[in-house]
Design an enzyme around this catalytic site. Structure first.
Site: not given
Lengths: 275, 399
Positions: B92, B114, B381
């Site tokens: 991210k 968000e 990830s």
């Protein structure tokens, strides 16, 4: 002439703005929506928007979010909105009625099916807050072919080029969002509204209606001097929420009546401010 | 970098994508699009981003041969792209950092975001802290309780966390609320969306910023294996880690791309988040894409053991890759994900996040049916620290 155009022509002849009011279909319950609309009409609404509830109403503040959620929890379907219009027309209601709703429920129902049914039952048009003209070409073409209006929306942030493109893509009237924000009752009307409407007027002869944050007759009176239409929505739903059940339709009709009385233009229209 | 299918001016991937948002924010999207086009040729911006990716994020992340796992499965060789080793523990940060820099460039000092599980919120809070930007994170009230540790991390990093109580009180409602904030404060605020979703240009920007994963992995495969992988496997919620690793391989026709969605309690139960496997096209959060919707076009609440996959939509480019047949999408259940999770822990000493645990499970099934000279590249990830409570609960262990 479409029913919306005729309404704006008439209110102009009466030297006042059109009062546009709102009800969420299915709120407070599917069975009660008809009473709400009847109260809006009894109070003298010139146009009524029927809000189609959606699970993710991202342009709406707390009031309409809540109303939408309650409506959906009680099983409200798009078909019920069509049935409501059919019923009102059968009873002789001639006031323009438009659907206000997010795009996905219409898309899922089938755009061709939506406009065909809308024409058949006597609906007048659509306001779709998440469908800008770039994405709305197909829906606009289908609606126009059946004499239905797809009302364009503009915001204070709209650039000159977007104002031009949006007003050309839509019809009926131009929905001018009064503020940079979501729907919901507010204390005051934005001070920049006259400047915004001035920018819009340079590009269109369509009537301009102002919505978002219009909560009181005083707001209506202020806007009526500079626009051809005034939209009130959340403030009306708040009445339903805050009034004892036995009186709520009377109180609602009274507020609409007071708003309607406030639509009168107190000054002679300035040249160039009316279509 | 490889190119993907052409993008029209409206930001469409075939019939998907676009800009289904209120008029108020469209001028801001146009401005963002122009600013983003401007940085492509801006050497100073790219240099600053590259430097921070190296020294702040810790790139490049390694490509790791999971030799014991591969041997135990007895099929294809499995290689892990170690995004779990990136700063803040997941991929991210690649997007959050790039967008925070972009926000500074367009003069927005207030950042909103968000978050579902909290990984995007933590990454955004970290990037904002480092760049001196105000950060507000919207998070569904249910997720605030489920992910208390990440809420604390965000607060430590100086962010304000706003619990969202509307709708179903989870990720989709947090996105609605962030868009409402943006509609209200658009003139001062940049919205750092966390996945390859939302109105144009977001799906493109996030994909490009995440493509560093695939670009590195492709080079590392060529350097370490001397060839491209046969399969690339990644989990798909909104789809940013998958789009990031797929994108540089899209033009390599021989490389098969597999997205793994959360099948939750099983597709047949209706309690899942497998948007591409079991959904249908519609519009949500500003884009046309596959969705989980009922007969009335209302969005319904998904289910997954993994909060990061628990989303009823998916990035529009994935919808296009699915329809083209360029990528295939499958579902893995909560139980299967827990199996994949434990398998990697035991064989390789790596604790994955529950999201890539879905990809691990499917990749292991796939590898077991392939010859030993084939390779499967998996995007690992994120790391699993955030999921300890949920995993313990899933395994029936009291902590």
């Amino acid at each position: 002439m479409s029913r919306l155009a005729a309404t704006f022509a008439q209110t102009r002849a009466e030297n006042r703005a059109a009062l546009i009011t709102f009800a969420t279909v299915g709120y407070p319950s599917p069975a009660d929506t008809k009473h709400v609309v009847s109260a809006l009409l009894a109070g003298g609404s010139d146009v009524v928007e029927l809000g189609i509830p959606f699970s993710d109403p991202l342009a709406d503040g707390a009031t309409i979010q809540h109303a939408s959620q309650i409506a959906l929890e009680q099983g409200t379907k798009l078909q019920m909105a069509f049935d409501l219009v059919r019923e009102l027309r059968a009873e002789g209601v001639t006031t323009p009625l438009v659907f206000m709703g997010y795009y996905n429920p219409f898309l899922h129902y089938g755009l061709e099916r939506v406009v065909a049914e809308a024409e058949e039952i006597g609906l007048d048009g659509f306001i779709v807050p998440d469908l800008p003209p770039e994405e709305g070409q197909e829906f606009a073409a289908l609606a126009t072919a059946r004499g239905l209006d797809l009302v364009p929306l503009l915001a204070p942030t709209s650039t000159e080029s977007r104002i031009q493109a949006n007003v050309q893509a839509g019809s009926g009237f131009v929905y001018c969002v009064s503020l940079t924000g979501v729907t919901g009752a507010r204390e005051q009307i934005s001070a920049t509204l006259p400047e915004f409407l001035g920018r819009v007027r340079k590009h269109t002869d369509l009537p301009l209606a102002v919505g978002f944050g219009v909560s009181r007759p005083e707001h209506v009176a202020t806007i009526a001097q500079i626009a051809e239409g005034v939209v009130s929505a959340s403030a009306l739903i708040n009445v339903l929420d805050e009034t004892p059940v036995a009186q709520r339709y009377d109180v609602l009709a009274d507020l609409v009546r007071a708003m309607r009385a406030a639509t009168v233009r107190t000054e002679t229209p300035v040249k160039g401010t009316t279509p | 970098m490889a190119t993907t299918p052409p993008l029209t001016v409206r930001g469409q991937f075939g019939p998907y994508g676009g800009r289904y948002v209120p008029e108020t924010v469209i001028p801001a999207l146009e401005e963002l699009e122009a600013a983003y086009a401007g940085i492509a040729d801006d050497a100073a911006f790219q240099h600053e981003l590259d430097d921070l990716l190296d020294h702040f994020v810790g790139r490049p992340t390694p490509l790791y041969h999971a030799a014991r796992l591969s041997a135990e499965i007895g099929g294809a060789q499995m290689y892990l792209k170690r995004e779990d080793l990136a700063h803040t523990g997941a991929h991210k940060i690649n997007n959050a950092l790039g967008q925070a820099l972009l926000a500074k460039r367009i003069g927005r000092s207030r950042i909103i975001a968000e978050t579902g599980a909290g990984q995007h919120g933590v990454a955004t809070a970290a990037a904002c802290a480092m760049l001196g930007l105000e950060c507000i994170v919207y998070m569904g009230e249910l997720d605030v309780h489920r992910q208390a540790l990440n809420v604390f991390r965000m607060k430590l990093l100086g962010a304000t966390v706003v619990p969202v109580t509307s709708g179903s009180k989870t990720l989709k409602d947090a996105i609605n609320e962030t868009i409402r904030d943006w509609v209200t404060n658009v003139e001062t605020t940049h919205y750092i969306i966390g996945s390859v979703v939302g109105p144009h240009p977001y799906p493109t920007i996030v994909r490009d910023l995440q493509s560093i994963i695939g670009a590195e992995a492709r080079e590392q495969c060529l350097a370490q294996l001397g060839r491209l992988p046969d399969y690339v496997v990644a989990c798909v919620g909104g789809g940013s880690n998958a789009m990031g690793i797929f994108h540089p391989f899209v033009a390599d026709a021989a490389v098969r791309l597999v997205g793994v969605e959360a099948a939750g309690h099983g597709i047949e139960t209706g309690e899942h988040a497998a948007t591409l496997v079991a959904g249908s096209p519609g519009t949500l959060h500003g884009a046309k894409s596959y969705l989980l919707q009922d007969d009335e076009g209302q969005i319904y609440e998904p289910h997954s053991i993994s909060a990061g996959l628990d989303y009823p939509g998916v990035g529009p480019e994935h919808s296009y890759l699915k329809d083209l047949g360029r990528a295939e999408y499958v579902g893995v259940t909560d139980q299967q994900a827990l199996e994949g999770f434990q398998h990697l822990c035991r064989t390789e000493g790596i604790i994955p996040a529950l999201e890539p645990a879905h990809a691990m499970y499917h990749a292991a099934q796939l590898a077991s049916e392939l010859p030993q000279d084939q390779t499967v590249l998996i995007n690992l990830s994120g790391r699993g620290d955030k999921d300890m409570t949920i995993v313990a609960e899933g395994l029936g262990v009291a902590l």
